[in-house]
Design a protein around this motif. Structure first.
Motif, mmCIF file in Angstrom:
data_model
loop_
_atom_site.group_PDB
_atom_site.id
_atom_site.type_symbol
_atom_site.label_atom_id
_atom_site.label_comp_id
_atom_site.label_asym_id
_atom_site.label_seq_id
_atom_site.Cartn_x
_atom_site.Cartn_y
_atom_site.Cartn_z
ATOM 1 N N ASP A 183 0.808 -1.226 0.000
ATOM 2 C CA ASP A 183 0.000 0.000 0.000
ATOM 3 C C ASP A 183 0.841 1.277 0.000
ATOM 4 O O ASP A 183 0.549 2.223 -0.716
ATOM 5 N N ARG A 184 1.888 1.279 0.817
ATOM 6 C CA ARG A 184 2.694 2.504 0.932
ATOM 7 C C ARG A 184 3.402 2.814 -0.371
ATOM 8 O O ARG A 184 3.446 3.961 -0.822
ATOM 9 N N ALA A 185 3.954 1.765 -0.975
ATOM 10 C CA ALA A 185 4.678 1.967 -2.237
ATOM 11 C C ALA A 185 3.718 2.384 -3.346
ATOM 12 O O ALA A 185 4.041 3.249 -4.179
ATOM 13 N N LEU A 186 2.510 1.793 -3.348
ATOM 14 C CA LEU A 186 1.512 2.184 -4.353
ATOM 15 C C LEU A 186 1.109 3.642 -4.172
ATOM 16 O O LEU A 186 0.932 4.377 -5.146
ATOM 17 N N THR A 187 0.943 4.048 -2.922
ATOM 18 C CA THR A 187 0.607 5.451 -2.644
ATOM 19 C C THR A 187 1.683 6.367 -3.204
ATOM 20 O O THR A 187 1.397 7.401 -3.810
ATOM 21 N N ALA A 188 2.936 5.967 -3.030
ATOM 22 C CA ALA A 188 4.047 6.793 -3.532
ATOM 23 C C ALA A 188 4.019 6.864 -5.062
ATOM 24 O O ALA A 188 4.260 7.923 -5.640
ATOM 25 N N VAL A 189 3.706 5.753 -5.719
ATOM 26 C CA VAL A 189 3.629 5.762 -7.192
ATOM 27 C C VAL A 189 2.514 6.699 -7.639
ATOM 28 O O VAL A 189 2.691 7.511 -8.554
ATOM 29 N N ARG A 190 1.352 6.575 -6.990
ATOM 30 C CA ARG A 190 0.225 7.453 -7.372
ATOM 31 C C ARG A 190 0.606 8.916 -7.192
ATOM 32 O O ARG A 190 0.314 9.760 -8.037
ATOM 33 N N ARG A 191 1.277 9.212 -6.084
ATOM 34 C CA ARG A 191 1.626 10.594 -5.771
ATOM 35 C C ARG A 191 2.676 11.136 -6.732
ATOM 36 O O ARG A 191 2.612 12.278 -7.160
ATOM 37 N N ASP A 192 3.654 10.298 -7.089
ATOM 38 C CA ASP A 192 4.813 10.794 -7.833
ATOM 39 C C ASP A 192 4.670 10.662 -9.344
ATOM 40 O O ASP A 192 5.344 11.366 -10.091
ATOM 41 N N LYS A 193 3.842 9.757 -9.810
ATOM 42 C CA LYS A 193 3.844 9.471 -11.249
ATOM 43 C C LYS A 193 2.506 9.697 -11.942
ATOM 44 O O LYS A 193 2.442 9.614 -13.166
ATOM 45 N N ILE A 194 1.429 9.899 -11.165
ATOM 46 C CA ILE A 194 0.101 9.893 -11.781
ATOM 47 C C ILE A 194 -0.665 11.171 -11.437
ATOM 48 O O ILE A 194 -0.635 11.637 -10.298
ATOM 49 N N GLY A 195 -1.353 11.709 -12.444
ATOM 50 C CA GLY A 195 -2.320 12.774 -12.209
ATOM 51 C C GLY A 195 -3.712 12.210 -12.451
ATOM 52 O O GLY A 195 -3.901 11.395 -13.360
ATOM 53 N N PHE A 196 -4.684 12.629 -11.643
ATOM 54 C CA PHE A 196 -6.044 12.101 -11.771
ATOM 55 C C PHE A 196 -7.034 13.213 -12.093
ATOM 56 O O PHE A 196 -6.964 14.306 -11.523
ATOM 57 N N VAL A 197 -7.970 12.889 -12.991
ATOM 58 C CA VAL A 197 -9.109 13.780 -13.239
ATOM 59 C C VAL A 197 -10.351 12.896 -13.163
ATOM 60 O O VAL A 197 -10.464 11.916 -13.906
ATOM 61 N N PHE A 198 -11.260 13.232 -12.256
ATOM 62 C CA PHE A 198 -12.440 12.399 -12.030
ATOM 63 C C PHE A 198 -13.699 13.098 -12.535
ATOM 64 O O PHE A 198 -13.761 14.319 -12.616
ATOM 65 N N GLN A 199 -14.718 12.280 -12.801
ATOM 66 C CA GLN A 199 -16.009 12.834 -13.226
ATOM 67 C C GLN A 199 -16.540 13.858 -12.221
ATOM 68 O O GLN A 199 -17.093 14.880 -12.602
ATOM 69 N N ALA A 200 -16.368 13.552 -10.921
ATOM 70 C CA ALA A 200 -16.947 14.407 -9.872
ATOM 71 C C ALA A 200 -15.944 15.438 -9.344
ATOM 72 O O ALA A 200 -16.122 15.978 -8.259
ATOM 73 N N PHE A 201 -14.895 15.709 -10.113
ATOM 74 C CA PHE A 201 -13.886 16.736 -9.839
ATOM 75 C C PHE A 201 -12.989 16.395 -8.639
ATOM 76 O O PHE A 201 -11.787 16.579 -8.682
ATOM 77 N N ASN A 202 -13.621 15.958 -7.517
ATOM 78 C CA ASN A 202 -12.881 15.551 -6.322
ATOM 79 C C ASN A 202 -11.935 16.638 -5.804
ATOM 80 O O ASN A 202 -10.788 16.376 -5.474
ATOM 81 N N LEU A 203 -12.449 17.869 -5.737
ATOM 82 C CA LEU A 203 -11.690 18.943 -5.091
ATOM 83 C C LEU A 203 -12.043 18.968 -3.609
ATOM 84 O O LEU A 203 -13.155 18.577 -3.230
ATOM 85 N N LEU A 204 -11.130 19.434 -2.788
ATOM 86 C CA LEU A 204 -11.436 19.549 -1.354
ATOM 87 C C LEU A 204 -12.184 20.858 -1.113
ATOM 88 O O LEU A 204 -11.684 21.931 -1.460
#
Ligand code: ADP
Length: 248
Positions: free
Chosen positions: A82-103
């Motif tokens: 999980d930790r390593a996957l989180t790091a990959v998502r954070r460092d290598k991937i940008g996400f755009v979702f249908q529902a925007f997912n802004l805070l």
């Protein structure tokens, strides 16, 4: 975001995803092998339930496959904790979702820089200015999401996804909550980011009009790739979907 012609940004090999077990198990992905080229805009298409979201979630490290391999650049996702996957998502991937997912409690600017801030990474001010300018949200940066239209919120989400120069941007039905004009702007921006900045984009959509903005449309049915269309048009994608419906 260097564009190396022919290089593969994301690859899946013999990917299988089974939800549940035994007779109630659903084989959402049934041996998917596909590569997504660097600096290209690819749409993942297919009827509802064909496995589009499952494929994207597995590719992006948001879900784990039952078997098979996934690589992003030279990083193999399969087997990462999980930790390593989180790091990959954070460092290598940008996400755009249908529902925007802004805070909701953060301003537009804070939303854009949040992933970089959390990663302890400095945002490139030149790239931030460029994205904000192209997206036309310069006068909205101090506003919270509730004070923005849907189209403006999705443009903030696009800036958030691109500002870290990710290896790949995954967009999940990015125009699903937008009127057609805002949707066309979002798709035009994604296409420009690929062709002008060399960004790699993989977009899940069920809309042939959206897929026509992509350089390639990969067609899924029942968890398998059944078609692969270069330079898709609304007509060619609609035909392919109708052929699929006829074959079922
Ligand atoms: P699509 O995005 O193309 O509509 P999905 O990837 O959402 O398709 O779903 C593919 C198949 O997997 C469908 O049969 C769906 O019902 C099933 N599925 C998706 N998510 C789950 C889940 N969490 N649990 C059980 N079955 C699921």
């Amino acid at each position: 975001m260097q564009d190396t012609p022919g290089a593969t940004a994301v690859a899946a090999t013999e990917l299988v995803k089974v939800y549940g077990t035994g007779t109630t198990g659903v084989r959402a992905l049934d041996g998917v092998t596909v590569g997504f080229g660097q600096g290209r805009f690819t749409a993942i298409m297919g009827p509802s339930g064909s496995g589009k979201s499952t494929l994207m979630h597995c590719l992006a490290g948001l879900d784990t496959a039952t078997s098979g391999r996934i690589t992003i650049g030279d990083t193999e996702l399969t087997g990462l904790g999980d930790r390593a996957l989180t790091a990959v998502r954070r460092d290598k991937i940008g996400f755009v979702f249908q529902a925007f997912n802004l805070l909701p409690q953060l301003t537009a600017r804070q939303n854009i820089t949040l992933p970089s801030d959390l990663a302890g990474r400095r945002v490139d001010p030149g790239l931030l200015d460029h994205l904000v300018g192209v997206l036309g949200i310069g006068d909205r940066l101090g506003h919270r999401p509730s004070e923005l239209s849907g189209g403006q919120q999705q443009r903030v989400a696009l800036a958030r996804a691109l500002v870290s120069r990710p290896a790949v941007v995954f967009a999940d039905e990015p125009t699903g909550n937008l009127d057609s004009r805002s949707g066309a702007e979002v798709l035009g921006f994604l296409s420009d980011s690929v062709h002008r900045l060399g960004q790699t984009v993989v977009m899940v959509t069920h809309d042939p009009g959206a897929a026509a903005y992509a350089d390639r449309a990969v067609m899924l049915a029942d968890g398998r790739i059944v078609d692969d269309i270069e330079n898709p048009t609304r007509a060619s994608v609609t035909d392919a979907l109708q052929n699929l419906a006829g074959a079922r």
